[in-house]
Write an enzyme that holds these catalytic residues in place. Structure first.
Site, PDB file in Angstrom:
ATOM      1  N   TRP A 286     116.285  10.868 -26.348  1.00 57.80           N
ATOM      2  CA  TRP A 286     115.229  11.724 -26.927  1.00 57.80           C
ATOM      3  C   TRP A 286     115.987  12.894 -27.534  1.00 57.80           C
ATOM      4  O   TRP A 286     116.464  13.771 -26.815  1.00 57.80           O
ATOM      5  CB  TRP A 286     114.285  12.155 -25.821  1.00 57.80           C
TER       6      TRP A 286
ATOM      7  N   HIS B 108      74.205  35.259 -33.752  1.00 53.69           N
ATOM      8  CA  HIS B 108      73.909  35.005 -35.183  1.00 53.69           C
ATOM      9  C   HIS B 108      73.433  33.582 -35.397  1.00 53.69           C
ATOM     10  O   HIS B 108      73.733  32.972 -36.417  1.00 53.69           O
ATOM     11  CB  HIS B 108      75.166  35.309 -36.006  1.00 53.69           C
TER      12      HIS B 108
ATOM     13  N   LYS C 132      89.663  19.524 -25.934  1.00 54.97           N
ATOM     14  CA  LYS C 132      90.088  18.694 -24.800  1.00 54.97           C
ATOM     15  C   LYS C 132      88.902  17.931 -24.227  1.00 54.97           C
ATOM     16  O   LYS C 132      88.960  16.737 -23.994  1.00 54.97           O
ATOM     17  CB  LYS C 132      90.732  19.573 -23.717  1.00 54.97           C
TER      18      LYS C 132
ATOM     19  N   GLU D 243      90.323  25.278 -28.049  1.00 57.65           N
ATOM     20  CA  GLU D 243      91.221  24.253 -27.498  1.00 57.65           C
ATOM     21  C   GLU D 243      90.579  23.574 -26.285  1.00 57.65           C
ATOM     22  O   GLU D 243      90.593  22.360 -26.157  1.00 57.65           O
ATOM     23  CB  GLU D 243      92.567  24.870 -27.118  1.00 57.65           C
TER      24      GLU D 243
ATOM     25  N   LYS E  89      97.808   9.159 -31.181  1.00 56.27           N
ATOM     26  CA  LYS E  89      98.646  10.286 -30.752  1.00 56.27           C
ATOM     27  C   LYS E  89      99.171  11.038 -31.963  1.00 56.27           C
ATOM     28  O   LYS E  89      99.316  12.238 -31.940  1.00 56.27           O
ATOM     29  CB  LYS E  89      99.825   9.795 -29.895  1.00 56.27           C
TER      30      LYS E  89
ATOM     31  N   ASN F  98     121.384  12.773 -19.693  1.00 55.44           N
ATOM     32  CA  ASN F  98     120.017  13.249 -19.922  1.00 55.44           C
ATOM     33  C   ASN F  98     120.038  14.741 -19.652  1.00 55.44           C
ATOM     34  O   ASN F  98     120.431  15.175 -18.584  1.00 55.44           O
ATOM     35  CB  ASN F  98     119.048  12.549 -18.961  1.00 55.44           C
ATOM     36  N   GLY F  99     119.657  15.545 -20.652  1.00 56.20           N
ATOM     37  CA  GLY F  99     119.633  16.999 -20.450  1.00 56.20           C
ATOM     38  C   GLY F  99     120.371  17.689 -21.573  1.00 56.20           C
ATOM     39  O   GLY F  99     120.520  17.153 -22.665  1.00 56.20           O
TER      40      GLY F  99
ATOM     41  N   GLU G 193      87.527  15.214 -26.741  1.00 62.41           N
ATOM     42  CA  GLU G 193      88.321  14.041 -27.126  1.00 62.41           C
ATOM     43  C   GLU G 193      88.577  13.093 -25.953  1.00 62.41           C
ATOM     44  O   GLU G 193      88.881  11.933 -26.185  1.00 62.41           O
ATOM     45  CB  GLU G 193      89.643  14.452 -27.780  1.00 62.41           C
TER      46      GLU G 193
ATOM     47  N   ARG H 155     109.005   7.073 -21.640  1.00 64.71           N
ATOM     48  CA  ARG H 155     109.458   8.480 -21.681  1.00 64.71           C
ATOM     49  C   ARG H 155     109.632   8.957 -23.118  1.00 64.71           C
ATOM     50  O   ARG H 155     109.864  10.134 -23.364  1.00 64.71           O
ATOM     51  CB  ARG H 155     110.786   8.629 -20.926  1.00 64.71           C
TER      52      ARG H 155
ATOM     53  N   CYS I 183     115.364  11.871 -22.341  1.00 62.69           N
ATOM     54  CA  CYS I 183     116.276  10.714 -22.319  1.00 62.69           C
ATOM     55  C   CYS I 183     116.126   9.951 -21.008  1.00 62.69           C
ATOM     56  O   CYS I 183     115.613  10.455 -20.026  1.00 62.69           O
ATOM     57  CB  CYS I 183     117.717  11.185 -22.449  1.00 62.69           C
TER      58      CYS I 183
HETATM   59  C1  AGP Z   1      95.081  17.131 -29.560  1.00 67.96           C
HETATM   60  O1  AGP Z   1      94.783  16.882 -28.190  1.00 67.96           O
HETATM   61  C2  AGP Z   1      94.824  15.928 -30.431  1.00 67.96           C
HETATM   62  N1  AGP Z   1      95.565  14.809 -29.968  1.00 67.96           N
HETATM   63  C3  AGP Z   1      95.023  16.226 -31.921  1.00 67.96           C
HETATM   64  O2  AGP Z   1      94.092  17.221 -32.270  1.00 67.96           O
HETATM   65  C4  AGP Z   1      96.426  16.716 -32.335  1.00 67.96           C
HETATM   66  O3  AGP Z   1      96.647  17.996 -31.835  1.00 67.96           O
HETATM   67  C5  AGP Z   1      96.487  16.764 -33.869  1.00 67.96           C
HETATM   68  O4  AGP Z   1      96.310  15.462 -34.373  1.00 67.96           O
HETATM   69  C6  AGP Z   1      97.821  17.323 -34.384  1.00 67.96           C
HETATM   70  O5  AGP Z   1      98.873  16.515 -33.971  1.00 67.96           O
HETATM   71  P1  AGP Z   1     100.372  17.052 -34.140  1.00 67.96           P
HETATM   72  O6  AGP Z   1     100.495  18.256 -33.276  1.00 67.96           O
HETATM   73  O7  AGP Z   1     101.234  15.925 -33.699  1.00 67.96           O
HETATM   74  O8  AGP Z   1     100.570  17.406 -35.589  1.00 67.96           O
END
Ligand code: AGP
Length: 613
Positions: free
Chosen positions: A74, A507, A488, A484, A608, A100-101, A491, A27, A2
């Site tokens: 939020w 393999h 990172k 993971e 996102k 906020n909190g 992407e 935010r 928030c």
């Molecule tokens: C992760 O860094 C990416 N932005 C992407 O793989 C993301 O994790 C995926 O689209 C899932 O998103 P969500 O967690 O909002 O469902």
């Protein structure tokens, strides 16, 4: 999280506060509102959705003043809605609060206010409890009433308060959540964050924890917990507005990497009872209910899927229950075995990923019980689940997910430990031991983040290598983290990165290793260390440049014939190393992308939240 803004002066409180709220939009929020002093009462205008919705609402029902407070919400308690939006007032709208909190004991305070004072609540929020509490404590002095009310509250919060009977004053309190005061000429401000004020003032007071501040047009007085006045140096802001949104970090991603210790603390500590037992936010997963399930799926996408891989290990290790993990885009097209004996766990930061949502809907239509681990309160995944376990990571702005991932891991560990204890598969002493180890992670992570310069240096070396193929390898829990770390790097730096379970190398994939191929080798699992060391030696024998990741105290991995460079993480049990091991990989990806001058917070082709199939 928030955002709060307050203004007292001779200008248009409405205009100044709305402008300040817009500067806090980064935010993340789901509703906004404003409370203005209007004679014998306070006028409130608040709406779910964007600030533009609120502006339109105010235009249809205009109000202005020279004193007011505003808020971008939020949601943490109570889904996004007009009525749950802030500000909140007491019954006769003579007190207004922005907050906020979280007030942890708001349920007992709410019950006390209803029972002892006949208060009638309009919303589901903890903030309305604060407004009503100050209202019953108010006997003509707002500062007295705020001190009396705050005395009864437990939690982490920042609040701003105005009273109809005191047109010359704002009172604000900081307890953990951020709060600043802007110092103007004939006017003063409160805010959660510097960007809200930068247009009007450059001189601010940084309010410390457990401090209360009283603002009039010409004076700002700061008090400590015992109500003793404290002196505070003026902080002169030199940041640009854009830099201020990132709190001085060059990118949201780096800011969010550094927010992980706090996010883990938020997600963990408020889920433990005073006796140190896990509270699953009212989610019932009793032994009897667990016995009903003959199948558990974890279904997600991208980073959330990688969190699911670690979640599988955790549930199988602590609860001794078989778990299948699947990417959502595959799950529902493979005619999965789903019925009323299925527990379907969806993991999603945004709660709007359509692949995940559709898989959830498919499983639900076949009778599965849906438990989701989500960061955005009131999102579609959250709303369509039977139970939601929130990752209190706060808004994640960068497209590359970091703090959401580590808080998803924490949620999976809590669920797994709870299941294990409920089923009798996990002895109480082991349950408590792992919980203590989880509680130690935030400080270990803070210590690990101090090695950022070393990781930056390794990133520079790898950047100079300028190789377009980077391999991530690991075993056990490290394999999930390798996937993971590879995502990172892919992407945000656009490097063709590849992750594989280290045992699989022989393999086929090892054919790709040639002199100079960078290999990031995760070797944090004590139980698999010898095997992993052999894999490192295998790739070294073919000329790879190996960056090893190991626990502090490992004297071997950096020796000749093993890794060329080593990053050490603080020691912790194998089961929970992913929370630490991923962070050097996040930083490695960040700095390589930075050296390659990539658009780190908004990588090309990516969104996102992927709301298409
Ligand atoms: C992760 O860094 C990416 N932005 C992407 O793989 C993301 O994790 C995926 O689209 C899932 O998103 P969500 O967690 O909002 O469902």
């Amino acid at each position: 999280m928030c955002g709060i803004v307050g203004y007292i002066g001779d200008g248009s409180a409405r205009g100044i506060i709305l402008d300040g709220l817009k500067k806090l939009e980064y935010r993340g929020y789901d509703s906004a509102g404003i409370a203005l002093h209007a004679g014998d009462k306070i006028e409130v205008r608040k709406k779910q959705g964007r600030i533009s919705n609120l502006e339109e609402f105010i235009a249809n029902d205009p109000v202005d003043s020279t004193l007011g407070v505003g808020h971008t919400r939020w949601a943490t308690h109570g889904a996004p809605s007009d009525i749950n939006s802030h500000p909140h007032c007491n019954g006769d709208s003579t007190i207004a609060v922005v907050h906020n909190g979280i007030v942890e004991n708001y349920v007992e305070l709410r019950e006390w206010l209803i029972k002892e004072h006949g208060v009638k609540f309009l919303s589901e929020t903890d903030t309305e409890v604060i407004a009503q509490l100050i209202g019953v404590c108010y006997r003509g002095d707002l500062l007295d009433a705020v001190y009396e009310a705050v005395e009864k509250m437990r939690g982490a919060y920042a609040i701003g308060v105005i009273a109809a009977g005191e047109p010359d004053k704002i009172v604000a309190v900081r307890k953990s959540s951020p709060l600043i005061v802007g110092l103007g000429q004939g006017c003063n401000f409160i805010a959660s964050d510097i960007p809200a004020l930068l247009r009007h003032v450059k001189d601010i007071y940084l309010i410390e924890n457990n401090e209360t501040v009283v603002l009039t047009r010409d004076q700002v007085t700061i008090y400590d917990k015992e109500r003793k006045e404290v002196k505070r140096d003026v902080f002169h802001v030199t940041w640009s507005a854009e830099a201020a949104e990132k709190e001085g970090y060059p990118h949201f991603m780096l800011k969010e990497i550094h927010e992980q210790p706090g996010g883990i603390e938020e997600t963990l500590t408020r889920r433990l009872s005073p006796e140190g037992m896990i509270k699953l936010d009212g989610i019932s997963l009793t032994r009897k209910e667990l016995e009903r399930f003959n199948r558990i799926y974890i279904v997600a996408c991208g980073t959330a899927y990688h969190a699911g891989l670690v979640g599988k290990y955790a549930i199988e290790k602590f609860a001794r229950l078989p778990v299948e993990v699947d990417v959502a885009s595959e799950f529902r097209y493979r005619d999965p075995l789903v019925d009323e004996k299925t527990l379907f766990i969806a993991i999603s930061q945004s709660g709007e990923t359509l692949d995940t949502l559709e898989a959830l809907r498919d499983a639900k239509s076949k009778g599965a019980r849906i438990l989701s681990v989500v960061n955005v309160v009131g999102s579609s995944v959250a709303r369509e689940s039977d139970d939601v376990f929130y990752t209190w990571a706060g808004p994640e702005i960068a497209v590359a997910s970091t703090k959401a991932y580590t808080t998803q891991l924490i949620c999976m560990y809590l669920i797994a430990l709870h299941m294990g204890l409920e089923r009798g598969a996990l002895p109480m002493e082991e349950y408590k031991r792992i919980l203590q180890e989880l509680l130690a992670l935030p400080d270990k992570l803070r210590k690990l983040l101090e090695t950022e310069p070393d990781i930056r240096e390794i990133a520079w070396e790898l950047f100079l290598y300028n190789k377009n193929d980077v391999f991530f390898i690991g075993r056990g829990n490290d394999a999930g983290v390798a996937y993971e770390g590879s995502l990172k790097l892919k992407e945000i730096s656009y490097i063709n990165s590849f992750a594989i379970a280290a045992g699989e190398l022989k393999h086929g994939t090892i054919a790709l290793i040639e002199p100079g191929t960078p290999v990031i080798a995760l070797a944090t699992q004590d139980a698999l260390y010898e095997k992993m060391l052999s894999n490192i030696q295998e790739v070294k024998a073919r000329g790879a440049y190996v960056v090893g990741l190991a626990k502090e105290g490992n004297q071997e991995i950096g020796k000749r014939g093993n890794a060329n460079r080593v990053v050490y993480i603080p020691r912790c049990p194998d089961e929970i190393t992913p929370v630490l091991a991923v962070v050097p990989l996040q930083l490695l990806a960040y700095y390589i992308a930075k050296f390659r001058d990539c658009d780190i917070d908004k990588p090309k082709n990516l969104a996102k939240s992927v709301t298409v199939e």
